[in-house]
Design a protein around this motif. Structure first.
Motif, PDB file in Angstrom:
ATOM      1  N   THR A 109      36.182  32.216  40.547  1.00 28.65           N
ATOM      2  CA  THR A 109      35.756  33.149  41.758  1.00 28.65           C
ATOM      3  C   THR A 109      34.017  33.320  41.867  1.00 28.65           C
ATOM      4  O   THR A 109      33.707  33.217  42.420  1.00 28.65           O
ATOM      5  N   PHE A 122      42.628  37.013  46.352  1.00 27.39           N
ATOM      6  CA  PHE A 122      43.004  37.229  44.297  1.00 27.39           C
ATOM      7  C   PHE A 122      44.240  37.826  44.727  1.00 27.39           C
ATOM      8  O   PHE A 122      44.789  38.811  44.982  1.00 27.39           O
ATOM      9  N   SER A 123      45.222  36.827  44.482  1.00 29.05           N
ATOM     10  CA  SER A 123      46.653  37.122  43.564  1.00 29.05           C
ATOM     11  C   SER A 123      46.999  37.269  42.837  1.00 29.05           C
ATOM     12  O   SER A 123      47.225  36.510  41.973  1.00 29.05           O
ATOM     13  N   VAL A 124      48.364  38.132  41.951  1.00 28.10           N
ATOM     14  CA  VAL A 124      47.795  38.421  40.830  1.00 28.10           C
ATOM     15  C   VAL A 124      49.310  38.582  40.376  1.00 28.10           C
ATOM     16  O   VAL A 124      49.990  39.552  39.830  1.00 28.10           O
ATOM     17  N   SER A 132      46.890  37.791  34.913  1.00 26.58           N
ATOM     18  CA  SER A 132      46.667  38.462  36.061  1.00 26.58           C
ATOM     19  C   SER A 132      45.638  39.973  35.430  1.00 26.58           C
ATOM     20  O   SER A 132      44.695  40.216  36.816  1.00 26.58           O
ATOM     21  N   ALA A 136      42.007  39.396  37.491  1.00 28.25           N
ATOM     22  CA  ALA A 136      41.865  41.118  38.111  1.00 28.25           C
ATOM     23  C   ALA A 136      39.603  41.249  38.007  1.00 28.25           C
ATOM     24  O   ALA A 136      39.621  41.999  38.766  1.00 28.25           O
ATOM     25  N   ALA A 139      37.856  39.422  39.380  1.00 36.38           N
ATOM     26  CA  ALA A 139      37.503  40.097  41.002  1.00 36.38           C
ATOM     27  C   ALA A 139      36.611  41.435  40.953  1.00 36.38           C
ATOM     28  O   ALA A 139      35.391  41.174  41.659  1.00 36.38           O
ATOM     29  N   GLY A 143      33.162  39.751  43.107  1.00 32.68           N
ATOM     30  CA  GLY A 143      34.060  40.276  44.822  1.00 32.68           C
ATOM     31  C   GLY A 143      33.447  40.923  45.609  1.00 32.68           C
ATOM     32  O   GLY A 143      32.813  41.804  45.435  1.00 32.68           O
ATOM     33  N   ASP A 147      36.579  40.682  50.188  1.00 29.45           N
ATOM     34  CA  ASP A 147      37.731  40.150  49.288  1.00 29.45           C
ATOM     35  C   ASP A 147      38.532  40.784  49.532  1.00 29.45           C
ATOM     36  O   ASP A 147      38.391  42.202  49.264  1.00 29.45           O
ATOM     37  N   LEU A 149      42.415  41.863  46.880  1.00 30.02           N
ATOM     38  CA  LEU A 149      42.975  41.474  45.706  1.00 30.02           C
ATOM     39  C   LEU A 149      44.986  42.848  45.944  1.00 30.02           C
ATOM     40  O   LEU A 149      44.874  43.115  46.264  1.00 30.02           O
TER      41      LEU A 149
END
Length: 375
Positions: A109, A122-124, A132, A136, A139, A143, A147, A149
């Motif tokens: 990150t 960002f993919s959780v 996840s 998170a 981020a 972040g 950006d 999420l």
């Protein structure tokens, strides 16, 4: 602006193509895909998504090739968790693995958000819950305004189906199972893949310049935001926790007993010294600790252990310290403090050592006037 998809993935690589599809449906393009996973997750990605000729990722590109651009995604962009010897970890099994996961999430990150001409998605949606959560958290640390999420929701009947990776342009039948396990057929055109935007609060803009030069652990970053006129260390035996600059840390009774012993040594020091931080008069050598203070450490442990019968307590370990397990406890206490309060707090509150062997002595550096004892 280059868009980077940074995702966590476990043993269901479908989440990657599902996320790509969901982003595409909202007119968001992706220039590069970076995946955080385990050894088993990496193998699953390589065999199901990236197998030359038959990989589901390539099938996705083929179906939507007129509508999406070339994406940088392959073995070099799969980031696998490794142990201290560099060996890939098959699964996240304990706290140490989880810490490695968090560090990897933070490192990537930090790396991708350092470039102002990138936006990170960002993919959780994939992996274990701890995966996840770590992404998170990363981020939230680094972040920026550009950006995002995301989570991805898939129709329950199609979610985790071994043959469903994205809704194909030409619908086809899949054999599904109802709640009783009975098979039935359903067209993929009924599958819904929904991109969910998750709001998050980032502390990046509040971090000092030095904290944006390299990645730091969350505790250090959070500690940097604390503004107090006076730094205080509180050892709360009733609640079995250590509090420093407003942050709280739960500690195992055996470790807390040994740490509390050293805190008491500093707190009870009778020498009047305005330079307490640099004074080591209350530091003790290991022989003296083992010979004269074992009972006090054991009493602290019994107090922390509560109503547990004494006969059930081990007569080794913290109740019978020796040089080896003293160093083991000291090391684990340091890890606890690092996890709870960050690297920069250690210089004040860790069990420090002075002198060379065999004359090494141990104690807490923090000024005794900044220590509070609750019992």
């Amino acid at each position: 602006m280059k868009n980077i998809l940074l995702a966590v993935c476990g043993l269901s690589p479908q989440v990657i193509t599902e996320t790509l599809f969901a982003l595409h449906q909202t007119s968001r393009t992706v220039d590069a895909i970076h995946i955080i996973t385990t050894q088993l997750g990496k193998e699953r990605i390589l065999t199901t998504l990236l197998e030359p000729g038959s990989g589901k990722y390539f099938q996705y590109l083929h179906e939507y090739e007129r509508e999406i651009r070339s994406i940088d995604f392959g073995p070099p962009t799969i980031h696998t968790l490794c142990d201290d010897r560099g060996r890939e970890i098959p699964d996240i099994r304990d706290e140490a693995d989880n810490e490695r996961l968090l560090n990897l999430c933070l490192d990537l990150t930090f790396r991708f958000t350092k470039d102002p001409d990138t936006a990170v998605f960002f993919s959780v949606a994939g992996g274990r819950k701890t995966m996840s959560s770590c992404l998170a958290l990363a981020a939230q640390m680094y972040g920026r305004s550009q950006d995002r999420l995301f989570h991805v929701l898939v129709s329950p009947e199609f979610e985790n189906h071994p043959d469903f990776f994205f809704p194909p342009k030409v619908s086809r039948l899949l054999e599904l199972r109802d709640e009783k396990g009975n098979p039935y057929l359903k067209e993929t055109r009924y599958a819904e893949v929904t991109l969910v935007h998750l709001p998050f609060v980032s502390i990046r803009e509040r971090l000092g310049e030095k904290y944006l030069k390299k990645p730091f652990d969350p505790a250090t970053l959070m500690m940097s935001l604390v503004r107090e006129d006076q730094v205080r260390l509180v050892v709360h035996l009733v609640q079995k926790k250590v509090i420093f600059r407003g942050l709280e840390l739960d500690m195992m009774p055996a470790r807390l007993a040994l740490y509390a012993f050293f805190v008491l040594l500093k707190k009870e020091c009778i020498r009047e010294n305005p330079g307490c931080l640099r004074c080591t008069d209350c530091y003790l050598g290991l022989d003296e600790i083992l010979t004269h203070h074992q009972k006090r450490i054991a009493d602290l442990y019994r107090k922390l252990a509560g109503s547990r019968p004494l006969e059930e307590m081990s007569d080794s370990g913290i109740l019978k310290l020796d040089a080896d397990n003293f160093n083991m406890y000291k090391s684990r206490i340091r890890q606890d403090l690092l996890r709870g309060f960050g690297l920069y707090a250690l210089k004040d509150i860790d069990i420090a050592s002075v002198g060379k062997r065999p004359n090494t002595r141990y104690g807490i550096p923090l000024d005794k006037e900044k220590i509070e004892w609750v019992y």
